[in-house]
Enzyme design. Structure first.
Site, PDB file in Angstrom:
ATOM      1  N   ASP A  75      15.719  10.004   3.098  1.00  0.00           N
ATOM      2  CA  ASP A  75      14.624  10.970   3.105  1.00  0.00           C
ATOM      3  C   ASP A  75      15.244  12.281   3.598  1.00  0.00           C
ATOM      4  OD1 ASP A  75      11.976  12.055   3.351  1.00  0.00           O
ATOM      5  OD2 ASP A  75      12.144  11.724   5.515  1.00  0.00           O
ATOM      6  N   ASP A 118      13.220  15.603   4.946  1.00  0.00           N
ATOM      7  CA  ASP A 118      12.541  16.267   6.062  1.00  0.00           C
ATOM      8  C   ASP A 118      12.461  15.330   7.268  1.00  0.00           C
ATOM      9  OD1 ASP A 118      11.777  18.769   4.753  1.00  0.00           O
ATOM     10  OD2 ASP A 118      10.444  17.538   3.530  1.00  0.00           O
TER      11      ASP A 118
HETATM   12  C1  BG6 Z   1       7.922  15.573   2.778  1.00  0.00           C
HETATM   13  C2  BG6 Z   1       7.374  16.024   4.111  1.00  0.00           C
HETATM   14  O1  BG6 Z   1       9.279  15.311   2.879  1.00  0.00           O
HETATM   15  O2  BG6 Z   1       7.720  16.592   1.806  1.00  0.00           O
HETATM   16  C3  BG6 Z   1       5.916  16.427   3.981  1.00  0.00           C
HETATM   17  O3  BG6 Z   1       7.485  14.957   5.028  1.00  0.00           O
HETATM   18  C4  BG6 Z   1       5.757  17.473   2.883  1.00  0.00           C
HETATM   19  O4  BG6 Z   1       5.483  16.945   5.224  1.00  0.00           O
HETATM   20  C5  BG6 Z   1       6.366  16.945   1.589  1.00  0.00           C
HETATM   21  O5  BG6 Z   1       4.386  17.730   2.677  1.00  0.00           O
HETATM   22  C6  BG6 Z   1       6.271  17.961   0.451  1.00  0.00           C
HETATM   23  O6  BG6 Z   1       7.090  19.044   0.739  1.00  0.00           O
HETATM   24  P1  BG6 Z   1       7.111  20.401  -0.074  1.00  0.00           P
HETATM   25  O7  BG6 Z   1       8.384  21.068   0.376  1.00  0.00           O
HETATM   26  O8  BG6 Z   1       7.137  20.052  -1.533  1.00  0.00           O
HETATM   27  O9  BG6 Z   1       5.882  21.149   0.300  1.00  0.00           O
HETATM   28 MG    MG Z   2      10.588  12.778   6.331  1.00  0.00          MG
END
Ligand code: BG6
Ligand code: MG
Length: 233
Positions: free
Chosen positions: A11, A13
């Site tokens: 993963d 984030d």
């Molecule tokens: C995930 C995060 O990795 O990505 C979420 O944990 C986030 O918090 C999701 O909403 C989508 O991210 P993005 O960058 O497309 O807004």
């Molecule tokens: Mg994550």
């Protein structure tokens, strides 16, 4: 375990880089503009959820209704906040242990993949100068259904040509652990054990966690879980 795993899916984030905090702060800013507080505890269910799904969870939590057109505008605004808050990201922000682990996996011919819900993930990997260390990259642009649907991890495994039961997923979100389990994969959660109960193993950090140690701990957890099950029967 050491001899059976052939791929490790990361993963992004909260695992590769601490952008989970930036997602939280961006939603908090949106909630605040509507006159609401938004605590870290309340943010838990948003972790791992796609941008639109996160907004829908937030609206439900706050009891606020928006039209589809308004939701699109809010998501775009949230992404503007988010991108502004990570505009100074550099490779120095890669979380401790990640680079070593990726390099070690590659030296041992274990395949590596990105399995992120974020539509910004591929761009962030480039900024962090890590993209060349991944054999496959799957992000929010590649899937129809977000986590906890298993699609992101299934696609990553398919692109690697590795069977799901040979894959390990490293995640910081409960939704991600559920997605990986639904895909039939092994799981390591990084973070709070209370939030990541479904994971095969929970670590507080990837720092000083070489692949061999992760596999040894996974084996140990598996043996203990088996022993627990036998005790109960
Ligand atoms: C995930 C995060 O990795 O990505 C979420 O944990 C986030 O918090 C999701 O909403 C989508 O991210 P993005 O960058 O497309 O807004
Ligand atoms: Mg994550």
């Amino acid at each position: 375990m050491l001899h059976t795993l052939q791929a490790c899916i990361f993963d992004m984030d909260g695992i590769i880089v601490d952008t989970a905090e930036a997602h939280y702060q961006s939603w908090k800013k949106i909630a605040y503009s509507w006159g609401f507080e938004f605590s870290r505890a309340a943010n838990q269910p948003l972790k791992g959820a796609s941008r639109m799904h996160s907004l829908e969870l937030l609206l439900e939590m706050l009891g606020v209704e928006k039209t589809n057109a308004e939701k699109e505008v809010i998501c775009a605004l949230k992404n503007d906040y988010y991108l502004a808050s990570i505009s100074e990201l550099t490779k120095a922000d890669v979380l401790p242990g990640v680079l070593n682990l990726l390099q070690e996996l590659r030296s041992q011919s274990i395949k590596t993949a990105l399995g992120s819900a974020s539509r910004n993930a591929k761009r962030i990997l480039q900024i962090l100068e890590l993209d060349h260390l991944f054999d496959a990259q799957v992000d929010g642009n590649d899937v129809h259904e977000g986590k906890p649907n298993p699609e992101v991890f299934q696609l990553a495994a398919a692109r690697l040509h590795i069977a799901p039961e040979r894959c390990l997923v490293i995640e910081d979100a409960a939704k991600g652990i559920t997605a990986a389990k639904r895909a039939g994969m092994h799981t390591v959660g990084v973070g709070n054990p209370e939030e990541l109960k479904g994971a095969d193993l929970v670590l507080s950090t990837l720092e000083d966690m070489p692949w061999k140690s992760i596999c040894t701990l996974l084996d140990k957890e598996g043996t203990e879980t088996q022993a627990e099950r036998e005790k109960l029967h």
